[in-house]
Design an enzyme around this catalytic site. Structure first.
Site, short mmCIF file in Angstrom:
data_model
loop_
_atom_site.label_atom_id
_atom_site.label_comp_id
_atom_site.label_asym_id
_atom_site.label_seq_id
_atom_site.Cartn_x
_atom_site.Cartn_y
_atom_site.Cartn_z
N VAL A 73 0.81 -1.22 0.00
CA VAL A 73 0.00 0.00 0.00
C VAL A 73 0.85 1.27 0.00
CG1 VAL A 73 -2.01 -1.07 1.05
CG2 VAL A 73 -0.23 -0.07 2.52
N LYS A 109 -1.68 6.73 13.82
CA LYS A 109 -3.14 6.56 13.87
C LYS A 109 -3.84 7.89 14.16
CE LYS A 109 -3.63 2.17 12.97
NZ LYS A 109 -4.38 1.71 11.77
N TYR A 144 3.26 4.32 16.42
CA TYR A 144 1.94 3.78 16.12
C TYR A 144 0.85 4.79 16.48
CZ TYR A 144 -2.08 0.63 16.15
OH TYR A 144 -3.29 0.05 15.92
#
Length: 641
Positions: free
Chosen positions: A445, A542, A538
């Site tokens: 991706v 997010k 992380y």
């Protein structure tokens, strides 16, 4: 046609099932549930009385994989009594057939049951052999020239009671010692024998004779230039117009093989394709004619006129959208409520193209008149099948693009959407394979070109993108900020945030064209409202993708696209949670692993499937008035609440 019989069966029904499967696996003979077969036998009933029985293919069974259970056993004497009445409406006929069954749990008998009863031979096989249908669909049919007295020719009559009565009258008058079959004009071939093996050998003989004749008159197909690449947005826009004509979303699949390229390049394309299907049965899947070109609205208007010309009182018009589109640039598009329906239309029309071209070479293709085709399209027995199917699932005809689809939450989202009717384009680094309603593509991706190419492939397969679920993500492990590796930071941001921005930009033109409005759900994290120590990369990634989601909700609302996020927590059946990470986090809170898994207000264990169900629901009409929302799926977290 090759004779593939290679087994010995002492039981007549076993032999019939075996021969049926041989026929059903030949696409030039049988397509998608077509054809029917039978064998007559004597059985002893509960009272000890010997009863003549017709075992005939049951409705809903496919010859390609039929077993003994797929045949309906009926009292032959009663079937032949039914043929003595002057008329029998379809609904009464089917009721009488059910009443003649020896087994109340058997499938509904084929609508052709009485035709099988009429013929005096023990074994009867009926297919829609392409080669034979080609000989019948000519301005000057060649059936008698090719087969001579080996067949009895029956003019076209609607299947069911009328056809059986016609055969009952014509067969005894015209059958001779050399007769081994019946040709049903515009409908197919029937052969018979003392057993199924003999009936099958005769089928091979007659089909081979038809194929040999056609081989001597093979059409000269000029090589066509490969079809051009088409802007996928044009396909999506055309799909939206077709969906609007149909009154519901549809799947649209593009086909561009050399045979199709040559066919759509024909100067007489509109005339030849506009003459009608090779056999009336196909009208259920392809409609009477394809759309040549892209004037969907004109096609729908003409279909309405066709309905008004032929409709009888009480009929409700089916949707007027095409099922096949032929275009010199697009090639062939096939349309269906589901991907399977579009694929069936593809298979049928690919065979139709071959029949059209061969017949035109032999002197001119001719189909049945529109009135006969209309009667088949609006045949009460076919309408009853549609009603029995019940309403479609909620996302039927819609297309979802899911990243990270090979495992964990992404896979659960894909499964939940498919369970509710959607076709899914699944992107992942891990190959997942493809199925009828699922296109699995191996994609990184973070590779912008690869994502763009994958979306284009998905649009060619299903016609557009209605739902986007951004689930691909990485969790780099627990690392204090003081020890954070810059490459890990960049990789985490690239996968979790940057790739979603690229995905949004790539998918927006298709979401904007979604027939029921586009929907986006981003898999964020509980770490957005309540980050934990050691997860800086992380949590930040997010948070970034959540902010991107909020901005998209602001920008895309005017396009009819709603954009929401879910914040899962402690979903331990995903690849992000290794045993090592799980043990570390449990130790950090002074808990054992099992207690740590249920460390939430509800004491619930959160699973990928639970998240997938929430995501699917957020794409439903339940959330039709919701955009920009952030929904926790965490069992309740004190720090968030």
């Amino acid at each position: 046609m090759e004779n593939r019989w290679a087994e010995t069966h002492t039981d007549p029904l076993d032999a019939c099932a075996y021969g049926s499967r041989l026929l059903g696996r030949e696409p030039d003979l049988v397509l998608h549930g077509g054809g029917n077969t039978s064998v007559k036998a004597v059985v002893t009933d509960l009272t000890g009385r010997r009863v003549d029985v017709l075992h005939v293919k049951g409705s809903g069974w496919d010859l390609a994989d039929i077993e003994r259970a797929g045949f309906a056993p009926l009292r032959l004497e009663r079937l032949r009594e039914l043929l003595t009445v002057p008329s029998l409406p379809d609904d009464r006929m089917m009721n009488e057939l059910r009443c003649a069954l020896l087994d109340a749990g058997a499938p509904d008998p084929s609508v052709e049951t009485l035709l099988h009863a009429v013929l005096p031979h023990p074994a009867v096989l009926h297919t829609h052999a392409d080669a034979v249908i080609t000989l019948t669909n000519l301005r000057e049919p060649l059936v008698e020239e090719v087969f001579g007295d080996r067949v009895v020719v029956v003019p076209y009559v609607m299947p069911g009671f009328a056809l059986a009565k016609e055969c009952a009258e014509l067969f005894p008058r015209h059958a001779g010692e050399r007769t081994i079959g019946v040709v049903l004009m515009n409908h197919g071939l029937v052969t018979f024998g003392e057993d199924t093996e003999e009936a099958y050998a005769r089928h091979v003989e007659l089909v081979s004779a038809a194929e040999a004749h056609l081989a001597r008159h093979r059409p000269t197909r000029a090589p066509a230039a490969p079809l051009p690449r088409v802007d996928p947005r044009d396909l999506a826009a055309l799909r939206r117009r077709i969906s609007e004509a149909a009154g519901h979303p549809v799947i649209v699949t593009r086909h561009t093989d050399p045979a199709i390229a040559a066919f759509v390049a024909r100067p007489d394309l509109a005339d030849l394709a506009g003459r009608g299907p090779a056999t009336p049965d196909h009208v259920i899947r392809t409609k009477r004619v394809p759309l040549v070109g892209r004037d969907v609205e004109g096609y729908a208007a003409e279909y309405r006129r066709y309905f008004e010309r032929h409709a009888r009182p009480g009929l409700t018009m089916l949707d007027p959208a095409p099922r096949v589109v032929l275009d010199p640039e697009l090639g062939m598009l096939t349309i269906g409520r589901r991907a399977r329906d579009a694929d069936i239309a593809r298979d049928i029309y690919a065979h139709t193209i071959d029949i059209l071209e061969r017949a035109e070479e032999l002197g001119g293709y001719r189909a049945l008149p529109p009135r006969d085709l209309f009667e088949m399209e609006y045949w009460e027995l076919e309408q009853a099948k549609l009603r029995l199917a019940g309403p479609p699932a909620e996302f039927t005809g819609e297309v979802a693009l899911v990243t990270g689809a090979a495992s964990g939450i992404g896979r659960a989202c894909a499964d939940a959407l498919r369970a509710r009717g959607a076709s899914v384009i699944g992107l992942d680094l891990t190959p997942t394979g493809s199925r009828t309603d699922y296109l699995g593509l191996r994609v990184d991706v973070t590779d912008t070109a690869a994502v763009r190419a994958a979306v284009e492939r998905g649009v060619e397969r299903f016609g557009g993108v209605d739902v986007l679920v951004a689930s691909a993500g990485v969790f780099p492990g627990n690392t204090p900020i003081a020890e954070l590796d810059p490459d890990t930071w960049r990789r985490t941001m690239a996968v979790n945030a940057d790739s979603t921005a690229v995905l949004f930009r790539t998918a927006h033109p298709f979401l904007e064209l979604a027939p029921r409005g586009g929907r986006v759900v981003v898999i964020a994290s509980k770490n957005v409202p309540a980050p934990g120590p050691g997860a800086a990369a992380y949590s930040a990634s997010k948070a970034a993708v959540t902010q991107l989601t909020r901005v998209a909700a602001l920008e895309w609302a005017a396009d009819g696209i709603r954009v929401n996020a879910v914040h899962p927590d402690a979903v331990f059946d995903t690849g992000l949670w290794t045993e090592e990470v799980l043990a570390q986090r449990a130790a950090h809170y002074g808990l054992d692993v099992e207690a740590y898994k249920r460390r939430n207000l509800l004491g619930a264990e959160i699973t990928s499937a639970a998240v997938g169900r929430v995501v699917a629901e957020m794409c439903s009409d339940t959330f039709a008035c919701t955009t920009g929302a952030q929904v926790p799926v965490d069992g309740g977290n004190e720090r968030v609440v």
